[in-house]
Design a protein around this motif. Structure first.
Motif, PDB file in Angstrom:
ATOM      1  N   TYR A 114       0.824  -1.214   0.000  1.00 34.92           N
ATOM      2  CA  TYR A 114       0.000   0.000   0.000  1.00 34.92           C
ATOM      3  C   TYR A 114       0.859   1.266   0.000  1.00 34.92           C
ATOM      4  CZ  TYR A 114      -3.174   3.596   1.721  1.00 34.92           C
ATOM      5  OH  TYR A 114      -3.898   4.764   1.884  1.00 34.92           O
ATOM      6  N   LEU A 115       1.951   1.246   0.759  1.00 36.00           N
ATOM      7  CA  LEU A 115       2.777   2.455   0.872  1.00 36.00           C
ATOM      8  C   LEU A 115       3.520   2.750  -0.435  1.00 36.00           C
ATOM      9  CD1 LEU A 115       4.258   2.092   4.473  1.00 36.00           C
ATOM     10  CD2 LEU A 115       2.393   3.579   3.702  1.00 36.00           C
ATOM     11  N   VAL A 116       3.991   1.731  -1.100  1.00 33.57           N
ATOM     12  CA  VAL A 116       4.730   1.966  -2.338  1.00 33.57           C
ATOM     13  C   VAL A 116       3.807   2.006  -3.544  1.00 33.57           C
ATOM     14  CG1 VAL A 116       6.822   0.926  -1.422  1.00 33.57           C
ATOM     15  CG2 VAL A 116       5.164  -0.502  -2.644  1.00 33.57           C
ATOM     16  N   ALA A 117       2.494   1.802  -3.332  1.00 36.55           N
ATOM     17  CA  ALA A 117       1.485   1.903  -4.396  1.00 36.55           C
ATOM     18  C   ALA A 117       1.807   0.984  -5.560  1.00 36.55           C
ATOM     19  CB  ALA A 117       1.355   3.345  -4.877  1.00 36.55           C
ATOM     20  N   LEU A 118       2.008  -0.305  -5.225  1.00 39.61           N
ATOM     21  CA  LEU A 118       2.300  -1.289  -6.249  1.00 39.61           C
ATOM     22  C   LEU A 118       1.051  -2.106  -6.553  1.00 39.61           C
ATOM     23  CD1 LEU A 118       5.785  -2.648  -5.129  1.00 39.61           C
ATOM     24  CD2 LEU A 118       5.280  -1.042  -6.961  1.00 39.61           C
ATOM     25  N   PRO A 119       0.464  -1.941  -7.712  1.00 36.76           N
ATOM     26  CA  PRO A 119      -0.697  -2.775  -8.062  1.00 36.76           C
ATOM     27  C   PRO A 119      -0.266  -4.212  -8.316  1.00 36.76           C
ATOM     28  CG  PRO A 119      -0.079  -1.415  -9.922  1.00 36.76           C
ATOM     29  CD  PRO A 119       0.807  -0.982  -8.782  1.00 36.76           C
ATOM     30  N   THR A 120      -0.991  -5.149  -7.767  1.00 34.69           N
ATOM     31  CA  THR A 120      -0.664  -6.556  -7.909  1.00 34.69           C
ATOM     32  C   THR A 120      -1.923  -7.389  -7.777  1.00 34.69           C
ATOM     33  OG1 THR A 120       0.624  -8.387  -7.006  1.00 34.69           O
ATOM     34  CG2 THR A 120      -0.145  -6.728  -5.461  1.00 34.69           C
ATOM     35  N   ASP A 121      -1.879  -8.587  -8.331  1.00 33.46           N
ATOM     36  CA  ASP A 121      -3.018  -9.487  -8.211  1.00 33.46           C
ATOM     37  C   ASP A 121      -2.918 -10.383  -6.980  1.00 33.46           C
ATOM     38  OD1 ASP A 121      -0.872 -10.930  -9.043  1.00 33.46           O
ATOM     39  OD2 ASP A 121      -1.910 -12.013 -10.643  1.00 33.46           O
ATOM     40  N   LEU A 122      -1.930 -10.154  -6.131  1.00 33.21           N
ATOM     41  CA  LEU A 122      -1.816 -10.913  -4.888  1.00 33.21           C
ATOM     42  C   LEU A 122      -2.940 -10.530  -3.933  1.00 33.21           C
ATOM     43  CD1 LEU A 122       1.994 -10.996  -4.002  1.00 33.21           C
ATOM     44  CD2 LEU A 122       0.509 -12.956  -4.435  1.00 33.21           C
ATOM     45  N   THR A 123      -3.606 -11.516  -3.380  1.00 33.13           N
ATOM     46  CA  THR A 123      -4.653 -11.273  -2.395  1.00 33.13           C
ATOM     47  C   THR A 123      -4.142 -11.614  -1.002  1.00 33.13           C
ATOM     48  OG1 THR A 123      -5.554 -13.512  -2.610  1.00 33.13           O
ATOM     49  CG2 THR A 123      -6.405 -11.832  -4.124  1.00 33.13           C
ATOM     50  N   THR A 124      -4.934 -11.268  -0.018  1.00 38.27           N
ATOM     51  CA  THR A 124      -4.546 -11.565   1.365  1.00 38.27           C
ATOM     52  C   THR A 124      -4.454 -13.066   1.592  1.00 38.27           C
ATOM     53  OG1 THR A 124      -5.660  -9.543   2.072  1.00 38.27           O
ATOM     54  CG2 THR A 124      -5.139 -11.157   3.770  1.00 38.27           C
ATOM     55  N   ILE A 125      -5.353 -13.819   0.979  1.00 33.28           N
ATOM     56  CA  ILE A 125      -5.319 -15.272   1.151  1.00 33.28           C
ATOM     57  C   ILE A 125      -4.071 -15.857   0.491  1.00 33.28           C
ATOM     58  CG2 ILE A 125      -6.616 -17.396   0.802  1.00 33.28           C
ATOM     59  CD1 ILE A 125      -9.146 -15.796   0.677  1.00 33.28           C
ATOM     60  N   ASP A 126      -3.657 -15.274  -0.634  1.00 28.72           N
ATOM     61  CA  ASP A 126      -2.411 -15.726  -1.265  1.00 28.72           C
ATOM     62  C   ASP A 126      -1.224 -15.517  -0.331  1.00 28.72           C
ATOM     63  OD1 ASP A 126      -3.714 -16.469  -3.569  1.00 28.72           O
ATOM     64  OD2 ASP A 126      -3.412 -14.538  -4.552  1.00 28.72           O
ATOM     65  N   LEU A 127      -1.179 -14.372   0.315  1.00 32.16           N
ATOM     66  CA  LEU A 127      -0.068 -14.091   1.233  1.00 32.16           C
ATOM     67  C   LEU A 127      -0.081 -15.028   2.430  1.00 32.16           C
ATOM     68  CD1 LEU A 127      -0.102 -10.172   1.163  1.00 32.16           C
ATOM     69  CD2 LEU A 127       1.475 -11.712  -0.013  1.00 32.16           C
ATOM     70  N   VAL A 128      -1.269 -15.347   2.935  1.00 32.46           N
ATOM     71  CA  VAL A 128      -1.362 -16.303   4.044  1.00 32.46           C
ATOM     72  C   VAL A 128      -0.860 -17.680   3.608  1.00 32.46           C
ATOM     73  CG1 VAL A 128      -2.971 -17.500   5.582  1.00 32.46           C
ATOM     74  CG2 VAL A 128      -3.223 -15.060   5.186  1.00 32.46           C
ATOM     75  N   ALA A 129      -1.213 -18.071   2.387  1.00 32.54           N
ATOM     76  CA  ALA A 129      -0.755 -19.370   1.884  1.00 32.54           C
ATOM     77  C   ALA A 129       0.762 -19.402   1.734  1.00 32.54           C
ATOM     78  CB  ALA A 129      -1.429 -19.672   0.545  1.00 32.54           C
ATOM     79  N   PHE A 130       1.331 -18.379   1.123  1.00 29.24           N
ATOM     80  CA  PHE A 130       2.780 -18.359   0.936  1.00 29.24           C
ATOM     81  C   PHE A 130       3.520 -18.275   2.270  1.00 29.24           C
ATOM     82  CE2 PHE A 130       1.738 -16.434  -3.385  1.00 29.24           C
ATOM     83  CZ  PHE A 130       1.921 -17.645  -4.037  1.00 29.24           C
ATOM     84  N   ALA A 131       2.991 -17.517   3.207  1.00 26.63           N
ATOM     85  CA  ALA A 131       3.639 -17.419   4.520  1.00 26.63           C
ATOM     86  C   ALA A 131       3.513 -18.713   5.314  1.00 26.63           C
ATOM     87  CB  ALA A 131       3.049 -16.258   5.306  1.00 26.63           C
ATOM     88  N   GLY A 132       2.483 -19.510   5.035  1.00 27.10           N
ATOM     89  CA  GLY A 132       2.301 -20.754   5.780  1.00 27.10           C
ATOM     90  C   GLY A 132       3.111 -21.915   5.270  1.00 27.10           C
ATOM     91  N   TYR A 133       3.726 -21.786   4.082  1.00 31.61           N
ATOM     92  CA  TYR A 133       4.531 -22.884   3.552  1.00 31.61           C
ATOM     93  C   TYR A 133       5.808 -23.116   4.356  1.00 31.61           C
ATOM     94  CZ  TYR A 133       1.587 -23.122  -0.612  1.00 31.61           C
ATOM     95  OH  TYR A 133       0.526 -23.293  -1.478  1.00 31.61           O
ATOM     96  N   LYS A 134       6.250 -22.135   5.111  1.00 30.87           N
ATOM     97  CA  LYS A 134       7.498 -22.314   5.854  1.00 30.87           C
ATOM     98  C   LYS A 134       7.362 -23.317   6.996  1.00 30.87           C
ATOM     99  CE  LYS A 134       6.712 -18.251   8.806  1.00 30.87           C
ATOM    100  NZ  LYS A 134       5.683 -17.605   7.924  1.00 30.87           N
ATOM    101  N   TYR A 135       6.125 -23.635   7.420  1.00 31.33           N
ATOM    102  CA  TYR A 135       5.950 -24.603   8.501  1.00 31.33           C
ATOM    103  C   TYR A 135       6.374 -26.001   8.086  1.00 31.33           C
ATOM    104  CZ  TYR A 135       3.330 -20.948  10.871  1.00 31.33           C
ATOM    105  OH  TYR A 135       2.968 -19.771  11.476  1.00 31.33           O
ATOM    106  N   VAL A 136       6.379 -26.278   6.778  1.00 28.39           N
ATOM    107  CA  VAL A 136       6.845 -27.585   6.323  1.00 28.39           C
ATOM    108  C   VAL A 136       8.319 -27.763   6.654  1.00 28.39           C
ATOM    109  CG1 VAL A 136       7.177 -29.049   4.295  1.00 28.39           C
ATOM    110  CG2 VAL A 136       5.107 -27.656   4.506  1.00 28.39           C
ATOM    111  N   GLY A 137       9.147 -26.785   6.333  1.00 28.31           N
ATOM    112  CA  GLY A 137      10.561 -26.859   6.679  1.00 28.31           C
ATOM    113  C   GLY A 137      10.805 -26.852   8.175  1.00 28.31           C
ATOM    114  N   MET A 138       9.977 -26.139   8.938  1.00 28.65           N
ATOM    115  CA  MET A 138      10.131 -26.124  10.391  1.00 28.65           C
ATOM    116  C   MET A 138       9.858 -27.503  10.987  1.00 28.65           C
ATOM    117  SD  MET A 138       8.240 -22.443  10.855  1.00 28.65           S
ATOM    118  CE  MET A 138       7.932 -22.631  12.596  1.00 28.65           C
ATOM    119  N   ILE A 139       8.866 -28.194  10.440  1.00 25.42           N
ATOM    120  CA  ILE A 139       8.564 -29.542  10.933  1.00 25.42           C
ATOM    121  C   ILE A 139       9.733 -30.486  10.658  1.00 25.42           C
ATOM    122  CG2 ILE A 139       7.042 -31.521  10.588  1.00 25.42           C
ATOM    123  CD1 ILE A 139       4.822 -29.495   9.941  1.00 25.42           C
ATOM    124  N   LEU A 140      10.262 -30.415   9.443  1.00 23.27           N
ATOM    125  CA  LEU A 140      11.401 -31.278   9.108  1.00 23.27           C
ATOM    126  C   LEU A 140      12.610 -30.979   9.992  1.00 23.27           C
ATOM    127  CD1 LEU A 140      11.148 -31.284   5.199  1.00 23.27           C
ATOM    128  CD2 LEU A 140      10.357 -33.023   6.818  1.00 23.27           C
TER     129      LEU A 140
END
Length: 313
Positions: free
Chosen positions: A208-234
């Motif tokens: 929002y601050l840098v005014a970058l238009p993108t098709d990324l949604t909030t749910i997309d960001l939650v999904a990408f941020a949640g993938y790191k738990y796989v490596g944490m489990i391993l």
């Protein structure tokens, strides 16, 4: 000679065998007793001594049809039940109309449209993304295809299951060190969830601050941020099996893998909008997109280490 009782007007007593004279009916009371129950009938034969009581007369409600009798028997409860059922149906309709406005249920269904083949391929991509070449998300009629048809599509199934599994493995790690307690596990869950939300909010604020238009949604960001738990489990499982050496080796590999995965995924997501707008490759906005992509990717290894190092001592 007249008997002695004749002068007094008394009937002579019968002596000897013979039928007993009939008993006189009980005197009728002056006032009906209305203190409880129905009033006694005004007329009727007297009940003989020892005989069972007579059945009370049928009321007017019992002579009505069954539905009418039930309504007259419990009118208030019937009206209350009907009103409660109507109110519940109206409330359910209101919730159904406004739930999709607050929580996009239709979009959430898309992120959980996975199968076993997709989960296996996605886990392999998260652990070893170096040989993957095509990172483009496929579209069909201007809409992305379901995740089970495209391994590059984000999903919420793996992040949700990985988050729960991470908490279970964290409880196991604490239990092997005699440090487990419900409070510590709750603190671990709230801490991981807080960092996840903080990470997503930071990315949204940066966009929002840098005014970058993108098709990324909030749910997309939650999904990408949640993938790191796989490596944490391993990493945690390796630490439980092979000690600190196994933990650092496996976690380092997983950190490198998630860094590469995030770079290639987010770069394509952020730059696709720039390519559609015809922005030059070396423009100022593209530089900001690259810096933001690098910052998000670099935050994943730091969070992975921060949320796991204290569980193994």
């Amino acid at each position: 000679m007249e008997p002695p009782g004749a002068a007094a007007g008394l009937a002579p007593k019968r002596r000897g065998p013979g039928p007993a004279p009939p008993r006189m009916a009980e005197p009728r009371p002056l006032f009906d007793d209305t203190s409880g129950g129905a009033a006694p009938p005004p007329h009727g034969p007297a009940r003989a001594y020892g005989a069972p009581p007579a059945a009370p007369p049928a009321s007017s409600a019992s002579r009505l049809p069954p539905p009418a009798a039930a309504f007259l028997a419990e009118p208030v409860s019937s009206l209350a039940a009907a009103y409660g059922s109507s109110l519940a149906s109206q409330g359910r309709d209101i919730v159904d109309r406004n739930l999709d406005r607050l929580v996009p249920v239709g979009r959430l269904k898309y992120y959980f449209a996975v199968d076993t083949v997709y989960v296996g391929r996605k886990l392999g991509l998260l652990v070893c993304p170096f040989g993957h070449q095509d990172w483009q998300v496929r579209y069909q009629q201007d809409a992305p295809v379901a995740p089970r048809f495209d391994v590059n599509a984000p999903d919420l199934y793996i992040p949700a299951m990985a988050f729960i599994t991470y908490l279970l493995v964290a409880g196991l790690a604490l239990g092997t060190q005699n440090r487990f307690s419900p409070d510590s596990l709750g603190l671990q869950a709230s801490s991981a969830l807080a960092w996840l939300l903080l990470e997503v909010l930071a990315v949204l604020l940066s966009l929002y601050l840098v005014a970058l238009p993108t098709d990324l949604t909030t749910i997309d960001l939650v999904a990408f941020a949640g993938y790191k738990y796989v490596g944490m489990i391993l990493g945690l499982l390796s630490g439980l099996l092979f000690g600190s050496t196994g933990y650092f080796v496996v976690l380092s590999w997983c950190c490198l893998s998630i860094f590469v995965f995030m770079i290639r995924t987010l770069r394509l997501k952020l730059l696709s909008e720039a390519a559609a707008e015809g922005v030059p490759v070396r423009g100022a906005k593209n530089q900001l997109r690259m810096y933001l992509t690098m910052a998000v990717a670099a935050a994943q290894p730091l969070l992975m280490y921060w949320l796991t190092f204290h569980l193994l001592r």
